[in-house]
Design a protein around this motif. Structure first.
Motif, PDB file in Angstrom:
ATOM      1  N   GLU A 199       0.829  -1.206   0.000  1.00 30.99           N
ATOM      2  CA  GLU A 199       0.000   0.000   0.000  1.00 30.99           C
ATOM      3  C   GLU A 199       0.862   1.254   0.000  1.00 30.99           C
ATOM      4  O   GLU A 199       0.533   2.246  -0.662  1.00 30.99           O
ATOM      5  CB  GLU A 199      -0.920  -0.004   1.227  1.00 30.99           C
ATOM      6  N   ARG A 200       1.953   1.228   0.765  1.00 34.29           N
ATOM      7  CA  ARG A 200       2.847   2.392   0.791  1.00 34.29           C
ATOM      8  C   ARG A 200       3.468   2.626  -0.584  1.00 34.29           C
ATOM      9  O   ARG A 200       3.576   3.761  -1.055  1.00 34.29           O
ATOM     10  CB  ARG A 200       3.933   2.187   1.845  1.00 34.29           C
ATOM     11  N   ALA A 201       3.886   1.526  -1.223  1.00 38.15           N
ATOM     12  CA  ALA A 201       4.485   1.655  -2.558  1.00 38.15           C
ATOM     13  C   ALA A 201       3.464   2.175  -3.553  1.00 38.15           C
ATOM     14  O   ALA A 201       3.764   3.042  -4.386  1.00 38.15           O
ATOM     15  CB  ALA A 201       5.031   0.296  -3.020  1.00 38.15           C
ATOM     16  N   LEU A 202       2.230   1.649  -3.469  1.00 34.33           N
ATOM     17  CA  LEU A 202       1.163   2.130  -4.346  1.00 34.33           C
ATOM     18  C   LEU A 202       0.899   3.599  -4.090  1.00 34.33           C
ATOM     19  O   LEU A 202       0.747   4.398  -5.022  1.00 34.33           O
ATOM     20  CB  LEU A 202      -0.112   1.312  -4.120  1.00 34.33           C
ATOM     21  N   SER A 203       0.844   3.968  -2.819  1.00 28.96           N
ATOM     22  CA  SER A 203       0.592   5.366  -2.452  1.00 28.96           C
ATOM     23  C   SER A 203       1.676   6.276  -3.014  1.00 28.96           C
ATOM     24  O   SER A 203       1.380   7.365  -3.533  1.00 28.96           O
ATOM     25  CB  SER A 203       0.524   5.490  -0.929  1.00 28.96           C
ATOM     26  N   ARG A 208       3.655   5.633  -5.639  1.00 30.04           N
ATOM     27  CA  ARG A 208       3.535   5.676  -7.100  1.00 30.04           C
ATOM     28  C   ARG A 208       2.371   6.568  -7.512  1.00 30.04           C
ATOM     29  O   ARG A 208       2.476   7.345  -8.461  1.00 30.04           O
ATOM     30  CB  ARG A 208       3.329   4.266  -7.662  1.00 30.04           C
ATOM     31  N   MET A 209       1.258   6.448  -6.783  1.00 29.58           N
ATOM     32  CA  MET A 209       0.086   7.277  -7.093  1.00 29.58           C
ATOM     33  C   MET A 209       0.415   8.752  -6.875  1.00 29.58           C
ATOM     34  O   MET A 209       0.053   9.615  -7.676  1.00 29.58           O
ATOM     35  CB  MET A 209      -1.090   6.872  -6.201  1.00 29.58           C
ATOM     36  N   LYS A 210       1.117   9.035  -5.770  1.00 28.91           N
ATOM     37  CA  LYS A 210       1.478  10.419  -5.459  1.00 28.91           C
ATOM     38  C   LYS A 210       2.393  10.989  -6.546  1.00 28.91           C
ATOM     39  O   LYS A 210       2.221  12.131  -6.978  1.00 28.91           O
ATOM     40  CB  LYS A 210       2.182  10.471  -4.111  1.00 28.91           C
ATOM     41  N   LYS A 260       2.698   9.864  -9.710  1.00 25.23           N
ATOM     42  CA  LYS A 260       1.969   9.965 -10.972  1.00 25.23           C
ATOM     43  C   LYS A 260       1.002  11.153 -10.933  1.00 25.23           C
ATOM     44  O   LYS A 260       0.891  11.911 -11.906  1.00 25.23           O
ATOM     45  CB  LYS A 260       1.214   8.663 -11.258  1.00 25.23           C
ATOM     46  N   MET A 261       0.315  11.322  -9.801  1.00 22.25           N
ATOM     47  CA  MET A 261      -0.636  12.422  -9.685  1.00 22.25           C
ATOM     48  C   MET A 261       0.094  13.763  -9.667  1.00 22.25           C
ATOM     49  O   MET A 261      -0.383  14.755 -10.209  1.00 22.25           O
ATOM     50  CB  MET A 261      -1.483  12.264  -8.422  1.00 22.25           C
ATOM     51  N   GLY A 262       1.299  13.758  -9.042  1.00 18.18           N
ATOM     52  CA  GLY A 262       2.056  14.999  -8.977  1.00 18.18           C
ATOM     53  C   GLY A 262       2.465  15.502 -10.341  1.00 18.18           C
ATOM     54  O   GLY A 262       2.694  16.698 -10.529  1.00 18.18           O
ATOM     55  N   ASP A 263       2.541  14.569 -11.331  1.00 18.10           N
ATOM     56  CA  ASP A 263       2.930  14.961 -12.675  1.00 18.10           C
ATOM     57  C   ASP A 263       1.928  15.929 -13.299  1.00 18.10           C
ATOM     58  O   ASP A 263       2.293  16.752 -14.123  1.00 18.10           O
ATOM     59  CB  ASP A 263       3.064  13.714 -13.582  1.00 18.10           C
ATOM     60  N   PHE A 264       0.644  15.789 -12.945  1.00 16.17           N
ATOM     61  CA  PHE A 264      -0.325  16.696 -13.570  1.00 16.17           C
ATOM     62  C   PHE A 264      -1.281  17.391 -12.603  1.00 16.17           C
ATOM     63  O   PHE A 264      -2.024  18.285 -13.000  1.00 16.17           O
ATOM     64  CB  PHE A 264      -1.130  15.968 -14.651  1.00 16.17           C
ATOM     65  N   SER A 265      -1.266  17.016 -11.316  1.00 15.06           N
ATOM     66  CA  SER A 265      -2.173  17.681 -10.374  1.00 15.06           C
ATOM     67  C   SER A 265      -1.813  19.151 -10.198  1.00 15.06           C
ATOM     68  O   SER A 265      -2.683  20.007 -10.021  1.00 15.06           O
ATOM     69  CB  SER A 265      -2.155  16.960  -9.015  1.00 15.06           C
ATOM     70  N   MET A 298      -9.224  12.610  -9.057  1.00 14.95           N
ATOM     71  CA  MET A 298      -7.821  12.312  -8.782  1.00 14.95           C
ATOM     72  C   MET A 298      -7.626  11.956  -7.313  1.00 14.95           C
ATOM     73  O   MET A 298      -6.917  10.997  -6.977  1.00 14.95           O
ATOM     74  CB  MET A 298      -6.966  13.531  -9.128  1.00 14.95           C
ATOM     75  N   GLU A 299      -8.248  12.722  -6.421  1.00 17.19           N
ATOM     76  CA  GLU A 299      -8.105  12.501  -4.989  1.00 17.19           C
ATOM     77  C   GLU A 299      -8.670  11.147  -4.575  1.00 17.19           C
ATOM     78  O   GLU A 299      -8.169  10.528  -3.636  1.00 17.19           O
ATOM     79  CB  GLU A 299      -8.828  13.612  -4.217  1.00 17.19           C
ATOM     80  N   ARG A 300      -9.707  10.688  -5.272  1.00 18.28           N
ATOM     81  CA  ARG A 300     -10.360   9.433  -4.891  1.00 18.28           C
ATOM     82  C   ARG A 300      -9.825   8.230  -5.661  1.00 18.28           C
ATOM     83  O   ARG A 300     -10.262   7.105  -5.422  1.00 18.28           O
ATOM     84  CB  ARG A 300     -11.876   9.548  -5.092  1.00 18.28           C
ATOM     85  N   SER A 301      -8.889   8.440  -6.574  1.00 18.15           N
ATOM     86  CA  SER A 301      -8.337   7.325  -7.349  1.00 18.15           C
ATOM     87  C   SER A 301      -7.530   6.395  -6.445  1.00 18.15           C
ATOM     88  O   SER A 301      -6.776   6.848  -5.591  1.00 18.15           O
ATOM     89  CB  SER A 301      -7.435   7.851  -8.474  1.00 18.15           C
TER      90      SER A 301
END
Length: 584
Positions: free
Chosen positions: A295-299, A301-303, A305-310, A425-428
């Motif tokens: 979960e930490r790794a997913l979090s 990666r998500m952070k 990836k999201m940081g790229d366009f958020s 994005m926040e709920r992905s």
């Protein structure tokens, strides 16, 4: 959280129960900091993960199968040569040091029996995985450490393996009385939990806080404030902890932060957070680590990836909000436009009373019960020019009012759309969901397309739920999916739900021509509330109407609709209900 020595001892015993006498079948190195050894034995097939990553260093049995590089690194090939088909004969740990030694019995290059040791050093940024021969010399390591990196301890092929410097800490099973004695006479006046971490071997900050919390009944205790009774309570808690460790009487527990993301873990249930923080228990430390680090790794990666366009989205939102503020202020200034027209009409009607050089005139306003009104004039203009000036200013203000009204409406629609994107994005929870949002933003012109070739469109099916009455409920996963759900999947007589006036997913109850029970309506409204930006609120207003009453304006952005003939229900977002009804 970094794994402490006590947790590592529990992992050692769990791994040993399953893998001692198992044979090495396969060795992979999915990343520069990780080794995975696949093993087969009488108790089954398992994957043993060694990680020397500074933030996720650990040793554990894992069910995850990371992607491997096309060509194995040199260390991986060397380990395959030396450890291939070898048998795990022992796992050693000295006290509660953060080092585990895995002894493998195999053969050397001459075919003779040989024992190779894999030392897993779980020590934060100094973590490493080191392959050692039977003579105690280093064959190689995940991280080579030369004199340029450390003058104290080098990790290089051919060098003798030397243990890290001792920290002069007390091991719990040596003597709890000695620990209490040292605590009560500690030279630094610091909180008990910090003193325990400094005095005891293998104690992480979270465990130190838990021991102190239980010993002092929840009170914060500075060393100088402790008395003999506190010492007795501490001794009792240490003895209980010692007994539980020896008996493997543990409760592996993860606790979550306010965003419901895994924050830390311990092999005990955390009484210090029992009332304020959500916790989840696991059957073993290996299961816990698999969940926590995945979960930490997913979090992360998500952070990333999201940081790229958020940032792009939030910057655009900020710009639009600032522009709308200016436009609304300008719109307020145009509210006096009718007064300009009236002044022009009055001056035109009383033209015979005007003379060049007048700076103002008082006239009877036939638009307002003949009340007298004072109108300013430009003394340099003729009467006709003064009248034309007021009409010209009126036309300019009226045009500005119409244009600003249009621009504000467009800006508000764009802002609603971007808020909906940010909410999605926040709920992905999956990388694919973020990738679909990125595609949507690229298609709408908010992001540059990646590469010249046209990307294959990602189509995410809606989340499916089954109500307690057996009705199918769908919820969209992004704006494009919302449109597909509402206008392609659903039928005209199905029920459509959406949170009132805030971003959220389109939610649809498939009626199949049947009347929808009240219980299903309540469950669907709770799902709609949960899948929205209001999911953290206790109560959320949810609008509902038939699909036939939902329309998509021409040229509107994905997910943007209008609807009428609707009713509103107050719903409670319920995570447990959402998970219970979600189709697995």
């Amino acid at each position: 959280m970094a794994i402490d020595g006590m947790t590592l001892s529990l992992l050692r015993r769990e791994i040993g129960e399953k893998l001692i006498d198992s044979r090495v079948e396969k060795i992979n190195q999915p990343s520069k900091d990780e080794i995975i050894i696949s093993m087969r034995g009488a108790k089954g097939n398992y994957r043993l993960l060694f990680s020397a990553n500074a933030s996720t260093a650990r040793v554990q049995i894992t069910d995850n199968v990371p992607e491997n590089p096309a060509a194995p690194p040199m260390l991986c090939m060397l380990m395959r040569k030396l450890l291939g088909s070898s048998r795990l004969i022992d796992i050693r740990q000295r006290g509660f040091e953060r080092i585990l030694f895995f002894d493998f019995k195999g053969t050397d290059e001459f075919g003779d029996d040989a024992v190779y040791t894999l030392a897993a050093e779980i020590m934060g940024r100094h973590s490493n995985v080191i392959l050692i021969n039977s003579e105690g010399r280093i064959i190689d390591a995940l991280k080579r450490v030369g004199l340029d990196k450390s003058s104290v301890r080098q990790i290089l092929p051919g060098a003798e393996y030397v243990l890290p410097p001792a920290q002069n800490k007390i091991t719990l099973d040596f003597n709890s009385e000695e620990i209490v004695k040292r605590v009560l006479s500690y030279e630094r006046d610091i909180p008990l939990n910090k003193a325990l971490c400094e005095i005891m071997e293998g104690v992480a900050p979270i465990l130190g806080r838990e021991i102190a919390y239980r010993a002092l009944k929840g009170c914060d205790g500075i060393i100088s404030s402790l008395d003999d009774k506190d010492g007795e309570n501490l001794k009792k808690e240490l003895e209980i902890l010692d007994s539980r460790l020896k008996k493997m009487d543990i409760q592996p527990t993860v606790f979550f932060d306010f965003e419901k993301k895994p924050k830390d873990f311990c092999f005990l249930k955390l009484e210090q957070y029992e009332e304020s923080t959500e916790q989840q228990s696991f059957e073993s430390m290996n299961r816990l680590c698999d969940f926590f680090y995945r979960e930490r790794a997913l979090s992360e990666r998500m952070k990333q990836k999201m940081g790229d366009f958020s940032k792009n989205v939030t910057n655009k939102i900020d710009r639009i909000e600032k522009k709308l503020l200016l436009q609304r202020n300008e719109l307020l200034e145009t509210e006096k436009r009718e007064e300009l027209k009236i002044n022009g009409d009055l001056l035109s009607s009383y033209m015979h009373m005007l003379k060049k050089g007048m700076s103002s005139i008082e006239l009877e306003n036939y638009y307002d019960d003949w009340k007298k009104v004072s109108i300013k004039l430009d003394p340099l203009l003729t009467p006709v020019e003064n009248v034309q000036k007021y009409y010209k200013e009126y036309r300019r203000a009226d045009t500005a009012h119409k244009e600003l009204t249009r621009l504000i409406a467009e800006g508000e629609r764009e802002l609603d759309y971007l808020y909906s994107v940010f909410d999605m994005m926040e709920r992905s929870t999956k990388e694919l969901e973020l990738e679909a949002i990125r595609q949507e933003l690229s298609a709408m012109g908010y992001l540059k397309r990646q590469g010249k070739r046209k990307e294959k469109e990602i189509t995410l099916p809606p989340v499916k739920y089954i109500s307690s009455d057996g009705f199918t409920i769908y919820s969209g996963r992004n704006n494009v999916g919302n449109d597909r759900l509402t206008f392609k999947i659903a039928s005209k007589l199905d029920m459509w739900l959406h949170v009132s006036k805030i971003p959220g997913s389109h939610t649809v109850i498939i009626s199949n021509g049947h009347e929808i029970p009240q219980r299903t309506m309540l469950e669907a409204s709770s799902i709609a509330a949960f899948n929205s930006s209001g999911k953290e609120n206790k109560k959320v207003s949810v609008d509902y109407t038939l699909i036939k009453n939902v329309k998509k304006p021409s040229g509107s952005k994905p997910g943007m609709v209008i609807y009428d003939n609707y009713k509103t229900i107050v719903a409670s977002p319920d995570k447990n209900l959402e998970q219970l009804l979600r189709e697995k």
